[in-house]
Design an enzyme around this catalytic site. Structure first.
Site, PDB file in Angstrom:
ATOM      1  N   ARG A   1       7.233-129.933 -11.097  1.00  9.21           N
ATOM      2  CA  ARG A   1       7.950-131.102 -10.587  1.00  9.21           C
ATOM      3  C   ARG A   1       7.674-132.260 -11.534  1.00  9.21           C
ATOM      4  O   ARG A   1       6.566-132.787 -11.574  1.00  9.21           O
ATOM      5  CB  ARG A   1       7.505-131.382  -9.156  1.00  9.21           C
ATOM      6  CG  ARG A   1       7.857-130.231  -8.207  1.00  9.21           C
ATOM      7  CD  ARG A   1       7.040-130.216  -6.951  1.00  9.21           C
ATOM      8  NE  ARG A   1       5.620-130.018  -7.226  1.00  9.21           N
ATOM      9  CZ  ARG A   1       4.668-130.084  -6.301  1.00  9.21           C
ATOM     10  NH1 ARG A   1       4.981-130.321  -5.040  1.00  9.21           N
ATOM     11  NH2 ARG A   1       3.422-129.900  -6.624  1.00  9.21           N
TER      12      ARG A   1
ATOM     13  N   ARG B   1       4.939-140.058 -10.286  1.00  7.48           N
ATOM     14  CA  ARG B   1       4.851-138.973  -9.312  1.00  7.48           C
ATOM     15  C   ARG B   1       5.920-137.925  -9.599  1.00  7.48           C
ATOM     16  O   ARG B   1       7.083-138.256  -9.809  1.00  7.48           O
ATOM     17  CB  ARG B   1       5.030-139.515  -7.890  1.00  7.48           C
ATOM     18  CG  ARG B   1       3.979-140.530  -7.493  1.00  7.48           C
ATOM     19  CD  ARG B   1       4.340-141.210  -6.187  1.00  7.48           C
ATOM     20  NE  ARG B   1       5.612-141.940  -6.289  1.00  7.48           N
ATOM     21  CZ  ARG B   1       6.232-142.504  -5.252  1.00  7.48           C
ATOM     22  NH1 ARG B   1       5.704-142.422  -4.040  1.00  7.48           N
ATOM     23  NH2 ARG B   1       7.374-143.153  -5.422  1.00  7.48           N
TER      24      ARG B   1
ATOM     25  N   GLU C   1      -4.392-130.142  -5.424  1.00  9.97           N
ATOM     26  CA  GLU C   1      -4.276-130.020  -3.974  1.00  9.97           C
ATOM     27  C   GLU C   1      -4.165-128.546  -3.594  1.00  9.97           C
ATOM     28  O   GLU C   1      -3.727-127.718  -4.403  1.00  9.97           O
ATOM     29  CB  GLU C   1      -3.036-130.764  -3.434  1.00  9.97           C
ATOM     30  CG  GLU C   1      -3.127-132.268  -3.500  1.00  9.97           C
ATOM     31  CD  GLU C   1      -1.965-132.950  -2.786  1.00  9.97           C
ATOM     32  OE1 GLU C   1      -1.295-132.289  -1.956  1.00  9.97           O
ATOM     33  OE2 GLU C   1      -1.732-134.139  -3.061  1.00  9.97           O
TER      34      GLU C   1
ATOM     35  N   LYS D   1      -5.125-142.119  -3.920  1.00  7.17           N
ATOM     36  CA  LYS D   1      -4.175-141.628  -2.930  1.00  7.17           C
ATOM     37  C   LYS D   1      -4.831-141.497  -1.557  1.00  7.17           C
ATOM     38  O   LYS D   1      -6.035-141.214  -1.449  1.00  7.17           O
ATOM     39  CB  LYS D   1      -3.564-140.303  -3.353  1.00  7.17           C
ATOM     40  CG  LYS D   1      -4.536-139.193  -3.722  1.00  7.17           C
ATOM     41  CD  LYS D   1      -3.772-138.008  -4.326  1.00  7.17           C
ATOM     42  CE  LYS D   1      -4.694-136.934  -4.825  1.00  7.17           C
ATOM     43  NZ  LYS D   1      -3.955-135.815  -5.461  1.00  7.17           N
TER      44      LYS D   1
ATOM     45  N   ASN E   1      -2.238-126.845  -0.526  1.00  5.59           N
ATOM     46  CA  ASN E   1      -1.326-127.127   0.576  1.00  5.59           C
ATOM     47  C   ASN E   1      -1.235-125.919   1.503  1.00  5.59           C
ATOM     48  O   ASN E   1      -0.884-124.823   1.060  1.00  5.59           O
ATOM     49  CB  ASN E   1       0.057-127.472   0.033  1.00  5.59           C
ATOM     50  CG  ASN E   1       0.051-128.759  -0.777  1.00  5.59           C
ATOM     51  OD1 ASN E   1       0.202-129.843  -0.220  1.00  5.59           O
ATOM     52  ND2 ASN E   1      -0.158-128.643  -2.075  1.00  5.59           N
TER      53      ASN E   1
ATOM     54  N   ARG F   1       3.764-126.501  -8.623  1.00  5.63           N
ATOM     55  CA  ARG F   1       3.512-125.872  -7.324  1.00  5.63           C
ATOM     56  C   ARG F   1       3.453-124.361  -7.524  1.00  5.63           C
ATOM     57  O   ARG F   1       4.432-123.727  -7.907  1.00  5.63           O
ATOM     58  CB  ARG F   1       4.613-126.242  -6.337  1.00  5.63           C
ATOM     59  CG  ARG F   1       4.642-125.419  -5.049  1.00  5.63           C
ATOM     60  CD  ARG F   1       3.333-125.470  -4.233  1.00  5.63           C
ATOM     61  NE  ARG F   1       2.932-126.808  -3.880  1.00  5.63           N
ATOM     62  CZ  ARG F   1       3.401-127.478  -2.822  1.00  5.63           C
ATOM     63  NH1 ARG F   1       4.314-126.925  -2.035  1.00  5.63           N
ATOM     64  NH2 ARG F   1       2.955-128.693  -2.569  1.00  5.63           N
TER      65      ARG F   1
ATOM     66  N   LYS G   1      -5.815-132.438   0.743  1.00  9.59           N
ATOM     67  CA  LYS G   1      -6.426-133.146  -0.384  1.00  9.59           C
ATOM     68  C   LYS G   1      -7.882-132.704  -0.575  1.00  9.59           C
ATOM     69  O   LYS G   1      -8.331-132.464  -1.690  1.00  9.59           O
ATOM     70  CB  LYS G   1      -6.378-134.659  -0.147  1.00  9.59           C
ATOM     71  CG  LYS G   1      -4.989-135.242   0.080  1.00  9.59           C
ATOM     72  CD  LYS G   1      -4.134-135.212  -1.155  1.00  9.59           C
ATOM     73  CE  LYS G   1      -2.862-136.051  -0.994  1.00  9.59           C
ATOM     74  NZ  LYS G   1      -1.979-135.634   0.095  1.00  9.59           N
TER      75      LYS G   1
ATOM     76  N   ASP H   1      -1.320-127.052  -6.045  1.00  3.81           N
ATOM     77  CA  ASP H   1      -0.753-128.030  -6.965  1.00  3.81           C
ATOM     78  C   ASP H   1      -1.664-128.132  -8.175  1.00  3.81           C
ATOM     79  O   ASP H   1      -2.886-128.339  -8.034  1.00  3.81           O
ATOM     80  CB  ASP H   1      -0.613-129.397  -6.306  1.00  3.81           C
ATOM     81  CG  ASP H   1       0.511-129.424  -5.273  1.00  3.81           C
ATOM     82  OD1 ASP H   1       1.288-128.456  -5.230  1.00  3.81           O
ATOM     83  OD2 ASP H   1       0.605-130.409  -4.525  1.00  3.81           O
TER      84      ASP H   1
END
Length: 316
Positions: free
Chosen positions: A227, A235, A283, A162, A285, A212, A127, A275
């Protein structure tokens, strides 16, 4: 080559979508030998080296059900004695995860090649890593103080809150202009001021998907997986019921990926999942980026082959 995967229990793999399984399958197709262990198997004793106790050597059966592998040997394996160690443990990025990276870094000192590099994993909490690239992110607050969160909501009007250690969309809340339940949500996430929270302006482009984007060796895969939230859900995470739709990178997607790719690769991050919602990075990842199989199945772009190509090049 001998490849050691440090991962969650392989008995829990959902092989129809698991990216670590896709890596294993492609590596095995090329004749590489597969070994697997869990972080709990990592041990170091003074005078010796970091080892994986109870490391299992696998062969793949070609089936993708519960019997997708056979264990042909169980042994103690020094990490420096294999060609590559692939850290694929899923979050949470908790203290035990951090301790595992320290053991992996000790293994590096002993000659092991670890991907992604342990120090880079620690330096890029998923994050918070976006803070280094403010030119690409939405208005964002990181704080544990309730007053700061309330002030950010008053300024932005519609926000997402979050936890910093969540995955799969867990613990994400949206609060609109009416502020409904803001106090209760703050108390839940910051635990009375004891825990730091990330707060971002709500991005309406989420209805087109939380994209992604995969970076392999600093180079973006030409397709991302959008997504898309379903029903009344905010979400897009697949774990939260989002629908995954592969699509070519947009110009803005590619601009973000090409700006970050060389920087992150130079730090020892062979595989990264960015993301992006709309034009905003949300984000970075680095622990166990996924979506290999979804992108491959929908586009024909063999992401696992691209990854093993990059791994082989890094080891050459």
């Amino acid at each position: 080559m001998d490849l050691l995967f440090v991962a969650d229990p392989i008995e829990t793999f959902k092989t129809y979508k698991d990216s670590t399984f896709a890596m294993m399958r492609e590596a095995a197709r090329r004749g590489h030998r597969l070994h697997v262990c869990e972080p709990t198997d990592l041990v170091w004793v003074r005078g010796s080296r970091v080892v994986a106790r109870n490391a299992r050597t696998l062969i793949l059966t070609g089936r993708e059900q519960a019997d997708w592998y056979e264990v042909v040997a169980t042994q103690e394996l020094a990490l420096a004695d294999v060609d590559a160690v692939l850290m694929r443990k899923d979050p949470p990025f908790d203290s035990e995860y951090v301790y595992a990276t320290h053991l992996l870094q000790q293994a590096e000192r002993e000659g092991a090649r670890v991907f992604n590099r342990p120090q880079a994993l620690r330096d890029h909490p998923e994050k918070l890593a976006i803070l280094e690239f403010p030119q690409f992110i939405a208005p964002t607050l990181v704080a544990r103080e309730a007053a700061a969160i309330r002030a950010f909501h008053a300024e932005q009007g519609d926000i997402i809150l979050k936890p910093l250690d969540g995955m799969g969309g867990m613990g994400i809340f949206r609060v609109g202009p009416d502020g409904l339940n803001l106090g209760s949500i703050i108390e839940t996430l910051n635990q009375g001021g004891a825990t730091t929270v990330m707060v971002q302006r709500y991005l309406g482009e989420i209805v087109q998907g939380d994209k992604r984007i995969l970076l392999i060796g600093g180079v973006p895969v030409p397709y991302c997986l959008a997504r898309i939230p379903q029903g009344s859900e905010i979400r897009g995470n697949l774990a939260a019921g989002g629908k995954g739709v592969a699509q070519p990178l947009s110009d803005s997607d590619r601009a973000i990926a090409e700006a970050l790719g060389p920087i992150l690769a130079a730090r020892g991050l062979l595989l990264v999942g960015l993301d992006v919602i709309g034009n905003c990075l949300t984000e970075i990842n680095v622990t166990s980026p996924t979506c290999f199989q979804e992108i491959t199945d929908q586009t024909g772009c063999d992401v696992a082959a691209l990854f093993i190509d990059a791994l082989e090049a890094a080891l050459a």
